[in-house]
Design an enzyme around this catalytic site. Sequence first.
Site, PDB file in Angstrom:
ATOM      1  N   ASP A  13       0.815  -1.227   0.000  1.00 59.24           N
ATOM      2  CA  ASP A  13       0.000   0.000   0.000  1.00 59.24           C
ATOM      3  C   ASP A  13       0.842   1.268   0.000  1.00 59.24           C
ATOM      4  O   ASP A  13       0.436   2.300   0.547  1.00 59.24           O
ATOM      5  CB  ASP A  13      -0.963   0.026   1.212  1.00 59.24           C
ATOM      6  CG  ASP A  13      -1.749  -1.256   1.323  1.00 59.24           C
ATOM      7  OD1 ASP A  13      -2.240  -1.717   0.288  1.00 59.24           O
ATOM      8  OD2 ASP A  13      -1.845  -1.810   2.436  1.00 59.24           O
ATOM      9  N   GLY A  15       1.607   3.050  -2.584  1.00 50.42           N
ATOM     10  CA  GLY A  15       1.253   3.978  -3.671  1.00 50.42           C
ATOM     11  C   GLY A  15       1.923   3.566  -4.974  1.00 50.42           C
ATOM     12  O   GLY A  15       2.153   4.394  -5.851  1.00 50.42           O
ATOM     13  N   LYS A  16       2.196   2.254  -5.098  1.00 50.58           N
ATOM     14  CA  LYS A  16       2.867   1.757  -6.309  1.00 50.58           C
ATOM     15  C   LYS A  16       2.010   1.998  -7.547  1.00 50.58           C
ATOM     16  O   LYS A  16       2.531   2.301  -8.616  1.00 50.58           O
ATOM     17  CB  LYS A  16       3.172   0.258  -6.168  1.00 50.58           C
ATOM     18  CG  LYS A  16       4.158  -0.054  -5.067  1.00 50.58           C
ATOM     19  CD  LYS A  16       4.435  -1.544  -4.969  1.00 50.58           C
ATOM     20  CE  LYS A  16       3.277  -2.366  -4.466  1.00 50.58           C
ATOM     21  NZ  LYS A  16       2.876  -2.126  -3.085  1.00 50.58           N
ATOM     22  N   GLY A  17       0.680   1.869  -7.384  1.00 51.46           N
ATOM     23  CA  GLY A  17      -0.218   2.034  -8.532  1.00 51.46           C
ATOM     24  C   GLY A  17      -0.040   3.383  -9.186  1.00 51.46           C
ATOM     25  O   GLY A  17       0.043   3.493 -10.412  1.00 51.46           O
ATOM     26  N   GLY A  40      -4.133  -4.593  -4.232  1.00 56.87           N
ATOM     27  CA  GLY A  40      -5.178  -3.646  -4.630  1.00 56.87           C
ATOM     28  C   GLY A  40      -4.492  -2.361  -5.028  1.00 56.87           C
ATOM     29  O   GLY A  40      -4.129  -1.570  -4.176  1.00 56.87           O
ATOM     30  N   HIS A  41      -4.251  -2.182  -6.326  1.00 54.73           N
ATOM     31  CA  HIS A  41      -3.519  -1.009  -6.785  1.00 54.73           C
ATOM     32  C   HIS A  41      -4.496   0.053  -7.266  1.00 54.73           C
ATOM     33  O   HIS A  41      -5.282  -0.179  -8.177  1.00 54.73           O
ATOM     34  CB  HIS A  41      -2.536  -1.391  -7.893  1.00 54.73           C
ATOM     35  CG  HIS A  41      -1.422  -2.268  -7.396  1.00 54.73           C
ATOM     36  ND1 HIS A  41      -0.631  -3.033  -8.203  1.00 54.73           N
ATOM     37  CD2 HIS A  41      -0.973  -2.474  -6.134  1.00 54.73           C
ATOM     38  CE1 HIS A  41       0.262  -3.685  -7.456  1.00 54.73           C
ATOM     39  NE2 HIS A  41       0.065  -3.359  -6.203  1.00 54.73           N
ATOM     40  N   GLN A 223       2.450  -6.000  -3.060  1.00 54.53           N
ATOM     41  CA  GLN A 223       2.770  -6.036  -1.614  1.00 54.53           C
ATOM     42  C   GLN A 223       4.071  -5.246  -1.371  1.00 54.53           C
ATOM     43  O   GLN A 223       4.315  -4.285  -2.068  1.00 54.53           O
ATOM     44  CB  GLN A 223       2.861  -7.474  -1.084  1.00 54.53           C
ATOM     45  CG  GLN A 223       1.519  -8.204  -1.045  1.00 54.53           C
ATOM     46  CD  GLN A 223       1.141  -8.818  -2.356  1.00 54.53           C
ATOM     47  OE1 GLN A 223       1.930  -9.466  -3.008  1.00 54.53           O
ATOM     48  NE2 GLN A 223      -0.103  -8.632  -2.771  1.00 54.53           N
ATOM     49  N   PRO A 303      -9.434  -1.049   7.988  1.00 53.06           N
ATOM     50  CA  PRO A 303      -8.615   0.103   8.366  1.00 53.06           C
ATOM     51  C   PRO A 303      -7.163  -0.322   8.485  1.00 53.06           C
ATOM     52  O   PRO A 303      -6.864  -1.388   9.024  1.00 53.06           O
ATOM     53  CB  PRO A 303      -9.173   0.529   9.730  1.00 53.06           C
ATOM     54  CG  PRO A 303     -10.057  -0.566  10.184  1.00 53.06           C
ATOM     55  CD  PRO A 303     -10.402  -1.439   9.016  1.00 53.06           C
ATOM     56  N   LYS A 330       2.698  10.232  -0.793  1.00 54.10           N
ATOM     57  CA  LYS A 330       1.712  10.745   0.171  1.00 54.10           C
ATOM     58  C   LYS A 330       2.312  11.723   1.181  1.00 54.10           C
ATOM     59  O   LYS A 330       1.897  11.757   2.341  1.00 54.10           O
ATOM     60  CB  LYS A 330       0.998   9.576   0.878  1.00 54.10           C
ATOM     61  CG  LYS A 330       0.163   8.744  -0.106  1.00 54.10           C
ATOM     62  CD  LYS A 330      -0.639   7.660   0.552  1.00 54.10           C
ATOM     63  CE  LYS A 330      -2.080   8.035   0.775  1.00 54.10           C
ATOM     64  NZ  LYS A 330      -2.940   6.874   1.090  1.00 54.10           N
ATOM     65  N   GLY A 413       0.250  14.394  -3.903  1.00 55.41           N
ATOM     66  CA  GLY A 413      -1.202  14.274  -4.041  1.00 55.41           C
ATOM     67  C   GLY A 413      -1.521  13.111  -4.964  1.00 55.41           C
ATOM     68  O   GLY A 413      -0.628  12.558  -5.607  1.00 55.41           O
TER      69      GLY A 413
END
Length: 423
Positions: A13, A15-17, A40-41, A223, A303, A330, A413
């Site tokens: 998670d 922010g690879k996508g 989940g990208h 991952q 969460p 981020k 962003g």
Amino acid sequence: MSVSALVGLQWGDEGKGKIVDVLSRSVEIIVRAQGGANAGHTVKVGDKTHILHLVPSGVIEPRSVGVIGNGVVVDPVQLVKEIKNLEAAGVAVRNRLLLSDRAHLVLGWHKALDVALEVARGAQALGTTKRGIGPTYSDKASRSGIRVGDLLRPDQFRARVREEGGLRNRLLAALGHAPVDPEAVADEALQTLDDLRPLITDTVAFLLQAHAADRHILLEGAQGALLDVDLGTYPFVTSSNCHVGGLLAGSGLPPRALDRVLGVSKAYCTRVGAGPFPSELQGPLESALRERGREFGATTGRPRRCGWLDLVALRYAVLTNGVDEIALMKSDVLVGLGPISVVTHYRIDGQVHRDFPAGEALGRVEPVLRELGPIEDFVGRGSTETELPRVLRDLVALIEDETRARVSVVSVGPERSQTIFRS
Ligand code: IMP
């Protein structure tokens, strides 16, 4: 640059996508090489947000070719659903997506066993995504898996499903869970064949040829380093090698093909599921990070646990992956949060540690923090490095100092345009 790899440097998670999407304009072929629909990208383009689980996120770029490599575990029903969802959102991928005949199939009993084993673990549950990942890789390692290529011979496929399904049902029964119907499993998988047949090919041969032709290939990791089955926080890990080595084994490209390794880290840290997390925060600060960063799982909606950036863990991830450059994601989430901190080293039983420990010692870590101060508002400002606020520049310098890797990208962003490339 012909082959680049992109790896997560935390617990996923990162922010690879977004980074794959930003890079994919210059990349011709994007490859997923490990993991499965546990990933989940999230890719945001204009007013549309796409969440991809199996399809490489780079395919949002219309000129690219996407490859689901041999190291991925593929739920065929999920894959077809994803392809159709993308088409409904105006992204046609069918003619530029390849699926390895060597990839292993995630079938009904894998998902049922994932749930049953988690229940059996009780308080020791790993908090898996319940996408059947562990049981499918277990079958692969114990040489009883069923592969994508087997779908192309429906009669033999059905016979294998009966055989393996029968065995798995005994295990499910022993765990007190309902059996799966092997005929229904075979029917469901074979119904995907019309959609998947044109995609199934020898992706290893394709990638070797593409590499020989000097086409630009990006290996898109899923991952993150700390979830790697060998080098992560075992047993609280996923079942694949998320490290750069897993991307090579899972695509068939040789190690020397790799020109560049880009690592992705958030400016803070998150983890979803159980397991040690030395820099984890509690209370209002954790809630504030979660809310601002919208830290809820893209696959499960859970969460995410939140904490400060952990430089001990980051350094370990950078060194074990041979990361050349870091994309820091981020950073805008930290704006207005009050003074931010980072973990610079660990104390375990009174001793200072700069190396990331294995096993239970991680549970005894006392993180040593350095406060850097508050980050003033900068979102919406220009996109040159000098315009980053001082505390963020200090953070970048500290990361470069600790890891010896260059921070070449700072994301400020979710939009493609909110990305600063440092010269
Ligand atoms: P599994 O991969 O579903 O077996 O889950 C094992 C562990 O990895 C759990 O803690 C999951 O929450 C975590 N995990 C798996 N995939 C991802 C991901 O893409 N992002 C973040 N955590 C993940």
